[in-house]
Design an enzyme around this catalytic site. Structure first.
Site, PDB file in Angstrom:
ATOM      1  N   SER A 133      13.649  68.698  22.524  1.00  0.00           N
ATOM      2  CA  SER A 133      12.353  67.802  22.469  1.00  0.00           C
ATOM      3  C   SER A 133      11.620  67.855  23.996  1.00  0.00           C
ATOM      4  CB  SER A 133      12.968  66.129  22.515  1.00  0.00           C
ATOM      5  OG  SER A 133      12.125  65.428  22.512  1.00  0.00           O
TER       6      SER A 133
ATOM      7  N   ASP B 226       8.181  67.297  17.379  1.00  0.00           N
ATOM      8  CA  ASP B 226       8.725  66.421  18.177  1.00  0.00           C
ATOM      9  C   ASP B 226       8.467  64.928  18.036  1.00  0.00           C
ATOM     10  OD1 ASP B 226      10.638  66.084  20.574  1.00  0.00           O
ATOM     11  OD2 ASP B 226       8.738  65.281  21.323  1.00  0.00           O
TER      12      ASP B 226
ATOM     13  N   ARG C 204      15.175  60.030  15.662  1.00  0.00           N
ATOM     14  CA  ARG C 204      16.480  59.883  16.439  1.00  0.00           C
ATOM     15  C   ARG C 204      16.684  58.566  17.116  1.00  0.00           C
ATOM     16  NH1 ARG C 204      15.092  63.635  20.532  1.00  0.00           N
ATOM     17  NH2 ARG C 204      17.018  63.062  21.457  1.00  0.00           N
TER      18      ARG C 204
ATOM     19  N   HIS D 162       9.692  66.937  34.946  1.00  0.00           N
ATOM     20  CA  HIS D 162      10.263  66.053  33.965  1.00  0.00           C
ATOM     21  C   HIS D 162      11.646  65.485  34.389  1.00  0.00           C
ATOM     22  CE1 HIS D 162      10.712  64.123  29.807  1.00  0.00           C
ATOM     23  NE2 HIS D 162      12.135  64.650  30.320  1.00  0.00           N
TER      24      HIS D 162
END
Length: 425
Positions: free
Chosen positions: A186, A164, A171, A85
């Site tokens: 998240s 999420d 957010r 990621h």
């Protein structure tokens, strides 16, 4: 009747208190179900941004996010599973060559990716420039492709950490994206829920990253490594430079083409360096002793790429989209390229149509910015520094204005900055 009230949870965190496990479980579940309103979760998110969370709170919050949906079962996959990621940057197409490369080395890579927003590009947007390729796979298709091909890049399903998805959107519009506990939970809730056995994190630092400061990036990396380890996922993080765009291409189809250049044995040196560095970390985490450089040179990674694209309906041999309009930015003086600001280049690509301002906006596959120089290159007045591509000529003036200060020319060569800054395990 619930033993909790949202306003009490908000007050506890607002006043610097520690939320109990039960309070965290309740508020995440209630928000996912709609029993806690957006404005209440907005207030709690802001309190978390300002007051922070303890490691135990972050771990419990992450577990509650995972519990809001399903966990993928990858037990049918016989290869060791490992994912990567990135926290996002400009020209960051590394997932595209990296996933098939690591698969060609013997691992299975379950890569759930996202779309771009603002100045950072989205992996799914890039791949959707390939004719026929589809991002949405069922869980059964996902597992089957992982088992048969060893590489999947697709969108996360609706039932994977749905808390999420809802909180992320909130957010984005409430100024709480930067809260490290919420960033970490998240990212890690989705990665843990996808069922991977190991995970390598690429945490970007610099002008083109969400984390501008190395100390904050280290804190985020440590938090995510601890979360992964606590959930039984072997996790390691690399801090990498994002002051300069990665590679020469910033856009969608042009980044796919640059990734193909890497898979064919060429491509920009920095893209190759980071791809191989992450591949080595992923293979080590998966327990595989394979040299990714040799596999890349053999052509096996390109074969893996083609199999992955075909499995998702794409034509790996089809021509990629090209933009209708081009414009160039030229040097106004002689000198040496002292720096190329990643944020300015990313925003210019966005203004050209390569990115989106809202999640529902379309993107132009052919739009983007091609760098014609790199830091350290000598230039003369009139030399082309950047090439801007777009489908709409009306976008060019604003993009030129944004890109105008991106390339800094100086009398002397800059000190070369390392691409790899730190490793956290």
């Amino acid at each position: 009747m619930s033993e909790f009230a949202a306003v009490d949870v908000i007050r506890t965190k607002r006043d610097g208190g520690v939320l109990s496990d039960a309070a965290i479980d309740w508020v995440v579940d209630a928000y996912t179900r709609g029993a806690v309103a957006d404005e209440q979760m907005s207030a709690l998110a802001m309190a978390i941004l300002l007051r922070g969370m303890t490691p135990a709170e972050i771990a419990r919050w992450t577990a509650a996010m995972i519990a809001s949906g399903e966990r993928l079962d990858l037990s049918a996959v016989t290869r060791p599973t490992v994912d990567k990621h990135s926290t996002g940057g400009v020209g960051d197409k590394i997932t595209l060559p990296l996933t098939p490369l690591v698969a060609a080395c013997g691992a299975a890579v379950p890569q759930l990716s996202g779309r771009g927003l603002g100045h950072t590009g989205g992996t799914l947007d890039k791949l959707e420039s390939i004719p026929g390729w589809r991002a949405a796979l069922s869980n059964d298709e996902f597992v089957r492709q992982l088992r048969d091909v060893g590489a999947v890049i697709c969108a996360a399903g609706d039932q994977l950490a749905p808390a999420d998805r809802k909180l992320y959107a909130l957010r984005d519009v409430t100024g709480t994206v930067e809260a490290i506990p919420l960033i970490a939970s998240s990212i890690m809730s989705k990665k843990i829920a996808e069922g991977t056995g190991a995970l390598v994190l690429d945490v970007k630092v610099g002008t083109g990253a969400f984390m501008k400061d190395a100390d904050m990036a280290r804190e985020l990396a440590r938090t995510m490594v601890e979360l992964g380890t606590a959930h039984g996922v072997r996790t390691v993080a690399l801090l990498t430079d994002m002051n300069t765009p990665l590679g020469l291409a910033v856009g969608n189809a042009i980044e796919v083409q640059e990734s193909l250049d890497v898979l064919a044995g060429g491509g920009p040196a920095d893209v190759v360096e980071l791809t191989l560095a992450l591949a080595r970390e992923m293979l080590a985490a998966a327990g595989l002793d394979t040299d990714p450089a040799q596999v890349l040179a053999s052509g096996a990674a390109m074969d893996s790429w083609k199999a992955m694209i075909r499995a998702q309906g794409g034509d790996p041999d089809a021509p990629l989209p090209t933009a209708r309009e081009t414009e160039v930015l030229r040097a106004t003086a002689d000198g040496v390229v002292a720096g190329i600001d990643a944020m300015d280049v990313g925003l210019a690509a966005w203004r050209l149509g390569a990115g989106r301002a809202r999640k529902e906006d379309p993107v132009s596959f052919g739009a983007g910015v091609l760098l014609k120089v790199r830091p350290g290159d000598t230039v003369r007045a009139g030399d082309v520094l950047l090439e801007l591509r777009t489908d709409e000529a009306a976008r060019i003036p604003a993009a030129l204005a944004t890109a105008g200060g991106a390339v800094r020319i100086a009398p002397d060569a800059p000190t070369a900055a390392p691409l790899l800054i730190d490793r956290i395990a």
